[in-house]
Structures are given as structure tokens and as C-alpha cells.
Design an enzyme around this catalytic site. Structure first.
Site, PDB file in Angstrom:
ATOM      1  N   CYS A  50       1.633  -3.190  -5.353  1.00 22.83           N
ATOM      2  CA  CYS A  50       1.808  -3.053  -6.805  1.00 22.83           C
ATOM      3  C   CYS A  50       3.204  -2.528  -7.162  1.00 22.83           C
ATOM      4  O   CYS A  50       3.652  -2.676  -8.289  1.00 22.83           O
ATOM      5  CB  CYS A  50       0.713  -2.178  -7.393  1.00 22.83           C
ATOM      6  SG  CYS A  50       0.521  -0.636  -6.550  1.00 22.83           S
ATOM      7  N   ALA A 116       0.609   7.490   2.087  1.00 19.70           N
ATOM      8  CA  ALA A 116       0.136   6.900   3.346  1.00 19.70           C
ATOM      9  C   ALA A 116      -0.224   5.424   3.195  1.00 19.70           C
ATOM     10  O   ALA A 116      -0.177   4.669   4.164  1.00 19.70           O
ATOM     11  CB  ALA A 116      -1.075   7.674   3.828  1.00 19.70           C
TER      12      ALA A 116
END
Lengths: 425, 278
Positions: A50, A116
Site C-alpha cells: 500500500c 515488520a
């Protein structure tokens, strides 16, 4: 063998542009296939999240030419005008691509420093491209190294250890009190965006019982359906405050409704077992006097924001350590790349010398008619041996060269001095 | 012959302490495992050092102050290691090892500057012999070691609880074990202490009955030991009640250990006739 990257991310493009340039899994595979079939790239990998869309490629021709063709391809693939897309695109070549990918993989190029998720996204993109035969030896090596550095940075620095959001900071605090939350219960009051973030964090931690309560029962029920929780009646505090170990309140009210007598009563009912209260309401939902109760830990939005700010600063202080690790791996990759190039250059040089040897012998032995074919073969073999002897010493020296810059310079020098443009690998 | 093992013990414990501290800071699993392995090696070397010393002086380790202190350190290490394995929690090691080192160091210094009064090969003073007596002493020291450990855990609980309560989280709070785990570890440790002190005390009575000469039953050490036992039993019960669970129980645990120290020092050295160093 040159590596090229063309892409855009949250820094260079607004979300409207990013949305239009994002690739679905199928689109990524199709683009990789088309880029190779059109001869723009030999190896391709599309990384699309995104926050970024990037196309990595390897080509035998100039990477700058490939980058131009790649930009045009991106415009046509997403049916966008070059004027709209080009200002948002960045182009990287060779070592800069390596460094960029390693920083991406380590979470240094993320909106949320050290996050992460990006490592998993890089891994998925690589596996898909690899399975689709879009990658080759260079991108395979590059992405395997990127995954390795991503893991190493997270293991050897504190970039990924500290919570960076208010909701996750609250959960980490709850874990300081109770340990793992999988055997605990939580009550979330309110059904807004913050409550949703908290519920998502609680679900990630496998909370055993999730209770939800809201002034609008309908909203609470919808929320409960979505997150598999149990709805508690709003205002039935005797029942709803008795069992949860974690209470999160994010309700827009004028006065604090979780008062000291109310929590005192709940604590008595729960045998004074520890209670963690996250007050995420503005104005406050929990009376400040509640914090003085025995075994009750109250954290407000302000407290949690302070913790997040401290963590952000702490993560920032880890960046130089991560950058040092990245540089180490960039050096390793470039060294590998230089070794591969050295082998390529030497093979081409050997081929070129043998070609010249054949032409030379043909010309010089024309007058020696008394030479038998065996003699000519013998002379040819002797000259081949001489070529090998001439090549072996510089090749071994270059292989043993520890200083990368000198190694690369020497390879470039051989290429420039002995090979014509046509012969360059 | 003792010296090399003492040096090995100190080196292993020091390295282990460094690794436990590093684990506390970095949280790296490999560092933690190495710390545990080194602690285990330290335990083996420490045991051999105790054994060699006992052979050299022809007596049991708890015969003198230095031997008792060293044995206490060893049993504290054993108890901690068992607790670490049982609860799978390594962060406490960084806090326990300095205590073990302190006991070992003190024992060594006493040994170095004030060696046992007996000549090598000659026992100093006769102590009751036999397995029952040896078990009585060993179990009693083990109980004190377990109580020491519960005291460390309670102090850690109180510090962490305070930081969480006042919302001042330093670097270390994020590394410490959760409050409830510290509480559970402290309970386990006290349980070990309670069982061993009960059995140890009972064996002490058996051992004293076996002695040929008449023994007095009014040694203040007996009373203090019974008091310690009762107070820890009370702690064990109270720590589960609504009013006491948490910080209050931890404070009681620390108070109880203060009494253990009193029993180990003032009572042993000045009041007791039969319990000089244990």
C-alpha cells in the site's frame, strides 16, 4: 548485467497516485512476463504494497535505457499519462538498487520505521516472482540477501522491538503485567476507530475472551460479529467490569464514567487481581483517582503517546546500527557481483583471444606448406596454452583482490582495454 | 587443587553474568542460552571446588563460615537454574548472579585472608556425622537459598510494579518478566524453601536425638527457624488472598528474608550453641 529499479512510494507519490499504480498478484506476474517478452528486462520482480510500487529488473543492456522503457511501460500498463506518473517515479541503478532494497527490507524506508510487515511482503513478492520464473540468478541472489538483512536487522537491533502505535503500546504494557494475553479477557468500551485498532491488537494476541460494549447496542453487535466478541450491556458495570483483566475505554463523553467507587467495587468482586485500564477517551473516561487503587494500572492516551514518542526516538537511535549492517551486506553483494562479472569478462577475453589466434595462425602459416595438419594443431594447442598462462595470473590476482573498488576498477580496465563494445559481456 | 576450580567457577559465573546482562538488554535468545550453559558449567566447577576443599580440610563444606557461604552460593545457583528451566524465564539471572558472586567472593576472601584454623589433614572441631545430619544442613541451606531467591524476585516485582504504577518505564522495565510471572516464580521458590526447611528441621531433630550426649532443646536457632517457617507459610497463604496479592505479599516476602538474614548472622554467631555457620 545491470540492475535497475523504477518505482514510487509514500514519499514521492500521494495515495491517489499510489492506488492507481499498485499491482495485484496477477498484474505483477503479467507485468513481469510482458517486460521480459518485450525485451525490456531479462529478470523482473514487482514489489507492490500500500505504500510502494517498485519494479526491479536486470538487463544486459544499459540500465538507464531500461529505466526509460520501464517508466513508459508503467504508464501504459496502468493507463496513466506520463506527465502524471513521471514526477512521482524514482530510478535507481546497480549499487543504489541494492542499497535501496536492503533498506526497504530492513524497514528503514517504511512509513512506520522498523515495521515488520514489509519483510513478509518482500518475501511474498520474491516467492511469487521466483515461482513464475520471472527472476534469474541476479535477482534471486539480491532478494535472498535482502531477506537475510531484513532478519538480521530485526535480530541485532531494536528497530522492531518497541511498539509504535498507541494500541500496541497498551498491549505491550498489559503483557508487562499479565504475560501472554491468550489466557486473559478484555473489555473494549466504544466502537470507533481506536477501539477497532485495540480489538485488532487483542485478536492478534489471541485474547481468550473479548467483551464489547457501546452506547449504541447495534454498533456493538456489529463490532462483536466482526471480531467474534461478546456484547455486554452498556451501563451494567457490576457484570461487565467483574471478569476482564484489560479494560479499554475509547468513548466520547463529557465526564469520566469509570469512577473510583465503580472500579473499587469491581476490584473487590475480582479478588483484587491485577487490572489494566487503557483510557483512550478524550476527554478522559477514567477518573484519575482510580490510579491510586491497589493492583490497578491506569494509562491514558497521553501516557501511551509519551511511550510511543520515546520508542520512536529509541528506534531512530538504532538506525545507524541498521545502516552499518546494510552497508556490510551491500559490500558482500557488490563483491559477489564483481566476481561474477570478472568470470564473464575473462571468458569473453579468452574467446576473443582464441578468435585472434585462429586468424593469426591462418595468416602466418600460409607459407609453411611443409607443416602437417598435426603440426598445425600442435602449434594451435601451444598458443592456447600460452593464452591460458597469460590469463591465469591476472585472473588469480583479481580473484584474490580484497579491495572491492580496485577489483571493480580492474575488471572495468580489462573490459575497456581488451574488449570491443561488441564483445563486452 | 581447589584454586583452579575456584578460578574456573569465577570465570564461568562472570561470563554468565555478562551474558545474562546482555540478554536483559538485547533479548537475544542465543545469548540467553549461552548464559545458561555457562552458569551450568560454573555450577559444575563450583561443585568440584567445594569437593576439593572438603577433601583438603577433611571435613564437610559447611564446617566453617567460608564453606557455608560457598555452599549457600552453589545452592542458590542450583535453585535459580531449576527455577529458570521450570518457568522458562532467563531475565532474572542478571539479578541473581551478582548475589551468587558476592557469596562466592566473600567465601574466597575469608578463605584467603583467614584460612581454617586446623592444619591440613586435621579436622577443626567435631560435628555430628552421618547422612541425616548432612541432609539436615544441606536442606536447611537450600531453603535459605530458595528464600533468598524469592526475596530477589519480590524486590524485582516491587520495582517493576512501582514503575508501572507511576508510569515511568525505563529501558529495563520492558525486559523484565511480567508481574504475574515474578509472583509465580516467587511462590515456587518459597514453596521449595518451605518444603526443604520443614524436612531439614525435622531431620535436625532426628540427628540431635542420635547424639550420645544430652542436648538442649532451647537453642534460639530452633525458635527463629520455626518463626521463619511460620512466616513463610503465612506469606504463602496470604499471597493468594484478595487483600494481599501483589505488592503487599512481596513486601512480606522481603521482610521474611530480613529475618532469615538475622537468623544467619546474629542468631548463628551470637546466640546459637549448635548452629554457627548454617
Amino acid at each position: 548485467m545491470e540492475i535497475v529499479l523504477v518505482g514510487l512510494n509514500f514519499r514521492t507519490a500521494p495515495v491517489e497516485v499510489r492506488e492507481r499504480v499498485s499491482f495485484s498478484t496477477e498484474q505483477a506476474l503479467r507485468a513481469a512476463e510482458e517486460l521480459r517478452s518485450k525485451g525490456i528486462l531479462e529478470e523482473t520482480l514487482v514489489l507492490s504494497t500500500c505504500n510502494r510500487s517498485e519494479v526491479y529488473g536486470v538487463n544486459a543492456s544499459s540500465s538507464r535505457e531500461s529505466a526509460g522503457a520501464l517508466s513508459s511501460y508503467l504508464c501504459s500498463f496502468h493507463e496513466l499519462q506520463p506527465d502524471l506518473l513521471n514526477p512521482s517515479l524514482y530510478h535507481h541503478y546497480d549499487h543504489d538498487v541494492v542499497r535501496h532494497l536492503f533498506r526497504v527490507s530492513a524497514g528503514l524506508d517504511s512509513m512506520l520505521l522498523g515495521e515488520a510487515e514489509i519483510l513478509g511482503q518482500v518475501r511474498d513478492a520474491y516467492l511469487r516472482a521466483h515461482e513464475g520464473h520471472a527472476t534469474g540468478p541476479v535477482l534471486n541472489r539480491l532478494f535472498q540477501a535482502a531477506l537475510e538483512i531484513g532478519k538480521r536487522v530485526r535480530a541485532e537491533t531494536e528497530l522492531g522491538t518497541r511498539p509504535m502505535g498507541v494500541a500496541s503500546a497498551g498491549m505491550k504494557l498489559a503483557e508487562r503485567i499479565f504475560g501472554k494475553l491468550s489466557e486473559r479477557s478484555a473489555l473494549v468500551l466504544g466502537a470507533g476507530t481506536i477501539s477497532e485498532q485495540v480489538v485488532s491488537q487483542l485478536r492478534d494476541r489471541n485474547i481468550k475472551h473479548l467483551y464489547l460494549s457501546n452506547r449504541s447496542r447495534e454498533k456493538a453487535e456489529e463490532f462483536a460479529r466482526q471480531y467474534n466478541g461478546t456484547v455486554m450491556e452498556w451501563g451494567d458495570w457490576d457484570r461487565s467490569l467483574k471478569s476482564p483483566d484489560v479494560i479499554v475505554s475509547a468513548v466520547g463523553v463529557q465526564d469520566a464514567f469509570l469512577t473510583k467507587p465503580l472500579i473499587e467495587k469491581a476490584m473487590a468482586a475480582r479478588g483484587n487481581r491485577g487490572l489494566f485500564l487503557m483510557d483512550l477517551g478524550l476527554p478522559r473516561n477514567v477518573d484519575p483517582a482510580v490510579a491510586s487503587l491497589y493492583n490497578v494500572y491506569v494509562y491514558t492516551m497521553e501516557d501511551l503517546t509519551d511511550i510511543v514518542d520515546q520508542n520512536r526516538a529509541a528506534r531512530q537511535s538504532e538506525v545507524p546500527k541498521a545502516e552499518a549492517l546494510i552497508e556490510e551486506h551491500v559490500g558482500k553483494f557488490i563483491s559477489w557481483q564483481a566476481s561474477v562479472e570478472l568470470i564473464g569478462v575473462l571468458d569473453t577475453l579468452r574467446g576473443s583471444m582464441k578468435e585472434r589466434r585462429s586468424a593469426f595462425l591462418k595468416e602466418k602459416l600460409e607459407g609453411f606448406n611443409h607443416f602437417t595438419p598435426q603440426d598445425r594443431e600442435h602449434i594451435s594447442a601451444l598458443m592456447d596454452e600460452l593464452i591460458e598462462k597469460l590469463l591465469i595470473v591476472p585472473a588469480e590476482r583479481l580473484r584474490a583482490e580484497k579491495e572491492l573498488r580496485r577489483k571493480i576498477q580492474s575488471v572495468e580496465a580489462i573490459r575497456a582495454l581488451y574488449l570491443s563494445d561488441r564483445e563486452k559481456p | 587443587m581447589t584454586q583452579p576450580f575456584v578460578i574456573l567457577t569465577v570465570l564461568a559465573y562472570l561470563a554468565s553474568m555478562g551474558l545474562y546482562l546482555s540478554f536483559l538488554y538485547s533479548g537475544k535468545e542465543l545469548t540467553g542460552r549461552l548464559a545458561t550453559v555457562l552458569m551450568f558449567l560454573g555450577l559444575v566447577a563450583h561443585y568440584l571446588a567445594l569437593l576439593m576443599r572438603a577433601k583438603g580440610t577433611h571435613t564437610v563444606p559447611y564446617h566453617d563460615l567460608q564453606g557455608s557461604m560457598s555452599l549457600f552460593g552453589w545452592l542458590l545457583a542450583v535453585t535459580y537454574l531449576c527455577l529458570e528451566i521450570y518457568h522458562r524465564q532467563r531475565t532474572v539471572g542478571a539479578f541473581v548472579l551478582p548475589i551468587i558472586m558476592a557469596f562466592l567472593g566473600s567465601a574466597y576472601l575469608i578463605d584467603h585472608y583467614a584460612p581454617p584454623s586446623a592444619a591440613p589433614g586435621q579436622a577443626v572441631q567435631s560435628l555430628p556425622h552421618g547422612v541425616v545430619f548432612a541432609l539436615h544442613v544441606t536442606l536447611s541451606i537450600l531453603a535459605y537459598a530458595a528464600f533468598a531467591l524469592s526475596c530477589v524476585l519480590s524486590l524485582m516485582y516491587l520495582a517493576e510494579e512501582r514503575f508501572l504504577k507511576i508510569r515511568r518505564l525505563g529501558e529495563v522495565v520492558w525486559r523484565l518478566p511480567p508481574l504475574e510471572l515474578l509472583e509465580r516464580m516467587s511462590h515456587t521458590s518459597v514453596l521449595v524453601g518451605l518444603v526443604t526447611i520443614t524436612v531439614g528441621t525435622a531431620l535436625g531433630y532426628v540427628a540431635i536425638h542420635r547424639l550420645p550426649q544430652q542436648q538442649t532443646y532451647y537453642d534460639p536457632k530452633y525458635l527463629v527457624t520455626v518463626l521463619v517457617l511460620v512466616l513463610y507459610a503465612i506469606y504463602f497463604q496470604l499471597a493468594r488472598t484478595a487483600a494481599w496479592r501483589g505488592a503487599r505479599a512481596s513486601k512480606l516476602c522481603v521482610f521474611n528474608f530480613a529475618l532469615v538474614i538475622l537468623s544467619f548472622t546474629v542468631v548463628n554467631l551470637y546466640l546459637s550453641q549448635h548452629h554457627r555457620y548454617f
